[in-house]
Design a protein around this motif. Structure first.
Motif, PDB file in Angstrom:
ATOM      1  N   PRO A   1       0.841  -1.235  -0.120  1.00 13.73           N
ATOM      2  CA  PRO A   1      -0.235  -0.077   0.021  1.00 13.73           C
ATOM      3  C   PRO A   1       0.833   1.225  -0.049  1.00 13.73           C
ATOM      4  N   VAL A   2       0.519   2.165  -0.683  1.00 11.59           N
ATOM      5  CA  VAL A   2       1.001   3.374  -0.484  1.00 11.59           C
ATOM      6  C   VAL A   2       0.916   4.228   0.936  1.00 11.59           C
ATOM      7  N   PRO A   3       2.041   4.482   1.559  1.00 20.03           N
ATOM      8  CA  PRO A   3       1.800   5.085   2.731  1.00 20.03           C
ATOM      9  C   PRO A   3       0.919   6.221   3.125  1.00 20.03           C
ATOM     10  N   PRO A   4       0.513   6.541   4.217  1.00 21.80           N
ATOM     11  CA  PRO A   4      -0.356   7.705   4.433  1.00 21.80           C
ATOM     12  C   PRO A   4       0.346   8.979   4.429  1.00 21.80           C
ATOM     13  N   ASN A   5      -0.216  10.064   3.638  1.00 25.39           N
ATOM     14  CA  ASN A   5       0.555  11.280   3.394  1.00 25.39           C
ATOM     15  C   ASN A   5       1.654  11.187   2.446  1.00 25.39           C
ATOM     16  N   CYS A   6       1.596   9.978   1.666  1.00 22.69           N
ATOM     17  CA  CYS A   6       2.723  10.118   0.764  1.00 22.69           C
ATOM     18  C   CYS A   6       2.463  10.065  -0.782  1.00 22.69           C
ATOM     19  N   VAL A   7       3.212  11.093  -1.284  1.00 18.10           N
ATOM     20  CA  VAL A   7       2.973  11.496  -2.624  1.00 18.10           C
ATOM     21  C   VAL A   7       4.180  10.872  -3.491  1.00 18.10           C
ATOM     22  N   ASP A   8       5.408  10.849  -2.917  1.00 20.89           N
ATOM     23  CA  ASP A   8       6.469  10.363  -3.623  1.00 20.89           C
ATOM     24  C   ASP A   8       7.011   9.071  -3.180  1.00 20.89           C
ATOM     25  N   PHE A   9       6.368   8.108  -3.746  1.00 22.14           N
ATOM     26  CA  PHE A   9       6.483   6.629  -3.243  1.00 22.14           C
ATOM     27  C   PHE A   9       7.441   5.822  -4.218  1.00 22.14           C
ATOM     28  N   ASP A  10       8.668   5.353  -3.571  1.00 20.21           N
ATOM     29  CA  ASP A  10       9.566   4.839  -4.054  1.00 20.21           C
ATOM     30  C   ASP A  10       9.997   3.596  -3.788  1.00 20.21           C
ATOM     31  N   PHE A  11      10.923   2.597  -4.562  1.00 18.91           N
ATOM     32  CA  PHE A  11      11.316   1.443  -4.247  1.00 18.91           C
ATOM     33  C   PHE A  11      12.971   1.634  -4.239  1.00 18.91           C
ATOM     34  N   GLU A  12      13.612   0.470  -3.543  1.00 21.13           N
ATOM     35  CA  GLU A  12      15.153   0.555  -3.385  1.00 21.13           C
ATOM     36  C   GLU A  12      15.536  -0.831  -3.633  1.00 21.13           C
ATOM     37  N   LEU A  13      16.234  -1.204  -4.438  1.00 21.52           N
ATOM     38  CA  LEU A  13      16.802  -2.438  -4.754  1.00 21.52           C
ATOM     39  C   LEU A  13      18.208  -2.785  -3.759  1.00 21.52           C
ATOM     40  N   GLU A  14      18.049  -3.871  -3.036  1.00 18.74           N
ATOM     41  CA  GLU A  14      19.246  -3.975  -2.053  1.00 18.74           C
ATOM     42  C   GLU A  14      19.071  -5.679  -2.328  1.00 18.74           C
ATOM     43  N   VAL A  15      20.287  -6.037  -1.471  1.00 15.94           N
ATOM     44  CA  VAL A  15      20.353  -7.439  -0.899  1.00 15.94           C
ATOM     45  C   VAL A  15      20.785  -7.435   0.458  1.00 15.94           C
ATOM     46  N   ALA A  16      20.326  -8.279   1.289  1.00 14.52           N
ATOM     47  CA  ALA A  16      20.600  -8.379   2.777  1.00 14.52           C
ATOM     48  C   ALA A  16      21.318  -9.541   3.191  1.00 14.52           C
TER      49      ALA A  16
ATOM     50  N   ASN B   1      13.648  -5.204  -1.150  1.00 16.95           N
ATOM     51  CA  ASN B   1      13.009  -4.113  -1.840  1.00 16.95           C
ATOM     52  C   ASN B   1      12.630  -3.120  -0.701  1.00 16.95           C
ATOM     53  N   ASP B   2      13.412  -1.949  -0.222  1.00 15.31           N
ATOM     54  CA  ASP B   2      12.981  -1.091   0.804  1.00 15.31           C
ATOM     55  C   ASP B   2      12.205  -0.151   0.303  1.00 15.31           C
ATOM     56  N   PHE B   3      10.687  -0.076   0.186  1.00 16.24           N
ATOM     57  CA  PHE B   3       9.944   0.657  -0.238  1.00 16.24           C
ATOM     58  C   PHE B   3       9.949   1.988   0.646  1.00 16.24           C
ATOM     59  N   SER B   4       9.810   3.147   0.027  1.00 14.38           N
ATOM     60  CA  SER B   4      10.256   4.303   0.754  1.00 14.38           C
ATOM     61  C   SER B   4       9.374   5.371   0.506  1.00 14.38           C
ATOM     62  N   ALA B   5       8.738   5.949   1.264  1.00 18.45           N
ATOM     63  CA  ALA B   5       7.699   7.283   1.273  1.00 18.45           C
ATOM     64  C   ALA B   5       8.749   8.586   1.216  1.00 18.45           C
ATOM     65  N   ARG B   6       9.193   9.095  -0.005  1.00 21.52           N
ATOM     66  CA  ARG B   6      10.112  10.014   0.015  1.00 21.52           C
ATOM     67  C   ARG B   6       9.973  11.339   0.788  1.00 21.52           C
TER      68      ARG B   6
END
Length: 318
Positions: A120-135, A161-166
């Motif tokens: 889901p898109v986080p509350p109050n978020c307009v600039d929703f983003d992804f982040e490709l990583e390995v852990a 994938n670290d989804f981020s509300a920029r």
């Protein structure tokens, strides 16, 4: 060895991937973390001998392969960092501290979702983003580890994938604290937990020679190689253990690779380079040998209003 967790009518079930890509259940095992104390290989070998329950991967409802007790997310790719800082200042360069410590922030382990979960898109978020990583996944507890010793404390690896509300993230970080709600809604893990020995033949420089890719709605957005990390995974584990203890199941994210998120591309090419994520978008990540994620973005909840204590008006008037 590769392991997955699949959803069943009675809850999560741990399974090992056999040579035919079928999933062979580890009887009675529902959680990867308790097996990381040294029992994992024996449990997987026993399952492969008896093959009591076998499921085709295509027929399985795959969950995140583990539920980590903690999640530290680092920053290790200099090219990514060089792009991100230009989002705020086109003339900015990498902070020298990047080369002094492998910095990280604590994220929310309860926000971990599976490789195909809706996000889901986080509350109050307009600039929703992804982040490709390995852990990396910690396999043995340790405290104040050296880099050399820390290598033996890493059990395996997983795509992240670290989804981020920029917009939320940058707003809250103006108070000079780390990201919190900006990273709080969803972090997707790939379908496989891959043991460290599986990646040993691809050891290269700081990490492993593995291609990383991220796509939105099928369009390739960014790619990199995992061995472009400036800090090794053992260095991350050593730093995480400094003055404290790391424990089995702890997740240590590599940070975003070059081209692995929209914010970096906005910094390099401008805000019009690519639209933020919105409902209906599908984000797909892939890393050689490790698998990946495919998550659909859906509408999220509206923000519940929160007002400061009444005395805040006195301070604002000063």
């Amino acid at each position: 060895m590769k392991l997955v967790r699949r959803n069943t009518g009675s809850g999560p079930q741990l399974a090992v991937v056999d040579g035919s890509a079928d999933l062979v259940d580890l009887p009675g095992e529902h959680d990867l973390v308790p097996l990381l104390d040294g029992r994992l290989q024996d449990a997987a070998d026993a399952a492969l001998r008896t093959r009591a329950t076998v499921t085709a991967e295509a027929d399985a409802d795959l969950l995140a392969p583990l539920a980590p007790p903690t999640f530290r997310d680092f920053s290790t790719f200099p090219e990514h960092t060089a792009g991100i800082v230009k989002l705020f200042n086109p003339d900015a360069t990498i902070n020298p501290v990047f080369w002094e410590i492998p910095t990280f922030y604590f994220s929310n382990p309860h926000a971990i979702v599976g490789p195909t979960a809706d996000v889901p898109v986080p509350p109050n978020c307009v600039d929703f983003d992804f982040e490709l990583e390995v852990a990396a996944v910690v396999g043995r507890a340790g405290r104040d580890l050296s880099v050399e010793d820390a290598a033996d404390h890493l059990a395996g690896y997983v795509v992240l994938n670290d989804f981020s509300a920029r917009d939320v993230q940058f707003h809250e970080m103006s108070l000079l604290l780390g990201p919190a709600k900006g990273k709080d809604t969803a972090t997707a893990l790939g379908q496989y937990f891959v043991t460290a020995d599986e990646l040993a033949p691809r050891r290269s420089g700081s990490s492993f020679d593995l291609r990383m890719e991220v796509r939105v709605n099928g369009e390739l957005i960014g790619s990199d190689r995992l061995d472009n990390m400036a800090w090794t995974f053992p260095a991350l584990a050593a730093y995480a253990s400094r003055g404290t203890e790391i424990r089995p199941g702890d997740l240590l994210g590599s940070g975003t690779c070059q081209g692995g998120c929209l914010a970096e591309l906005w910094g390099r090419h401008g805000r019009d380079h690519h639209a933020p994520l919105g409902p209906g978008d599908v984000v797909t990540t892939s890393v050689e040998l490790l698998g990946g994620t495919t998550n659909r973005v859906v509408a999220g909840a509206a923000a519940v209003p929160i007002e400061p204590f009444a005395r805040a008006a006195e301070y604002r008037a000063q």
